[in-house]
Scaffold this motif. Structure first.
Motif, short mmCIF file in Angstrom:
data_model
loop_
_atom_site.label_atom_id
_atom_site.label_comp_id
_atom_site.label_asym_id
_atom_site.label_seq_id
_atom_site.Cartn_x
_atom_site.Cartn_y
_atom_site.Cartn_z
N LYS A 195 1.02 -1.31 -0.07
CA LYS A 195 0.05 -0.31 0.10
C LYS A 195 0.77 1.14 -0.32
O LYS A 195 1.82 1.63 0.41
CB LYS A 195 -0.89 -0.15 1.36
N ASN A 196 0.70 1.94 -0.78
CA ASN A 196 1.46 3.29 -0.80
C ASN A 196 3.00 3.00 -1.06
O ASN A 196 3.59 2.35 -1.92
CB ASN A 196 0.98 4.33 0.10
N VAL A 197 3.38 3.49 0.17
CA VAL A 197 5.08 3.43 0.12
C VAL A 197 5.60 2.17 1.40
O VAL A 197 6.50 2.61 1.44
CB VAL A 197 5.51 4.36 1.12
N VAL A 198 4.81 1.45 1.30
CA VAL A 198 4.94 0.38 2.05
C VAL A 198 4.68 -0.91 1.64
O VAL A 198 3.94 -1.27 1.24
CB VAL A 198 4.38 0.77 3.72
N LYS A 199 5.84 -2.17 1.48
CA LYS A 199 5.64 -3.28 1.13
C LYS A 199 5.61 -4.18 2.29
O LYS A 199 7.18 -4.30 2.96
CB LYS A 199 6.46 -3.92 0.10
N ILE A 200 4.95 -5.59 3.07
CA ILE A 200 4.60 -6.45 3.60
C ILE A 200 5.64 -7.22 3.09
O ILE A 200 4.33 -8.48 1.91
CB ILE A 200 4.34 -6.43 5.23
N LEU A 201 6.73 -8.13 3.30
CA LEU A 201 6.97 -9.16 2.69
C LEU A 201 7.27 -10.71 3.49
O LEU A 201 7.45 -10.15 4.65
CB LEU A 201 7.82 -9.30 1.63
N LEU A 202 6.79 -11.82 2.72
CA LEU A 202 6.85 -13.27 4.19
C LEU A 202 8.03 -14.05 3.01
O LEU A 202 7.82 -14.40 2.15
CB LEU A 202 6.12 -13.89 3.83
N ASN A 203 9.31 -14.60 4.36
CA ASN A 203 10.17 -15.43 4.22
C ASN A 203 9.76 -16.74 4.96
O ASN A 203 10.08 -17.32 5.86
CB ASN A 203 11.67 -14.55 4.19
N LYS A 204 9.75 -17.81 3.70
CA LYS A 204 8.55 -18.94 4.17
C LYS A 204 9.71 -19.19 5.69
O LYS A 204 9.31 -20.42 6.52
CB LYS A 204 7.33 -19.61 4.19
N GLU A 205 10.79 -19.98 3.72
CA GLU A 205 12.16 -20.71 4.61
C GLU A 205 12.11 -19.64 5.73
O GLU A 205 12.65 -21.52 6.25
CB GLU A 205 12.66 -20.56 3.25
#
Length: 143
Positions: A13-23
């Motif tokens: 959203k807008n100026v943020v990304k949240i990502l998941l590293n599952k490993e």
């Protein structure tokens, strides 16, 4: 950033990304530019819910492109968000922070970290000037 290819985007959203590293079971938060207070709160509220539902205690934060937080945003982070994240897990968490090149932003971040470390002795916060060592730290299987 080829490493991002192996991560799932959970929130953008807008100026943020949240990502998941599952490993390696950690969240990565990428901030860019001036973040409106409500966008900041919304993103971190999403994070806390996701972290708690899945018992994740490792976060990599990329602050290289974010503008400094306001004093009000800093206070909310220290008084509200971090206690809600850390208290239920006994304060045991790991943060890898890729520092901003902006001196004021870096000092703001380190001031917040000092206040947190004074209260949460099992909290580990490491600062990095580059992405590769931050990833190596947060992906350490001994954490």
């Amino acid at each position: 950033m080829p490493h991002l290819l192996f991560m799932d985007i959970l929130y953008a959203k807008n100026v943020v990304k949240i990502l998941l590293n599952k490993e390696h079971s950690y969240l990565r938060i990428n901030w860019e530019g001036k973040v409106a207070k409500q966008d900041y709160i919304d993103a971190l509220e999403f994070c806390i819910q996701y972290l708690q539902e899945r018992d994740i205690n490792k976060i990599l934060v990329d602050q290289r492109q974010i503008l400094p937080l306001t004093p009000d945003e800093q206070a909310w982070l220290v008084r509200s968000w971090f206690p809600r994240f850390l208290d239920p897990i006994g304060g045991r968490a790991y943060l890898a922070i890729i520092s901003s090149q902006m001196t004021f932003r870096d000092l703001s971040s380190k001031s917040i970290a000092k206040r947190l470390l004074d209260k949460y002795h099992d909290l580990t916060i490491q600062y990095f000037s580059a992405e590769t060592p931050a990833i190596k730290f947060i992906e350490n299987p001994e954490l």
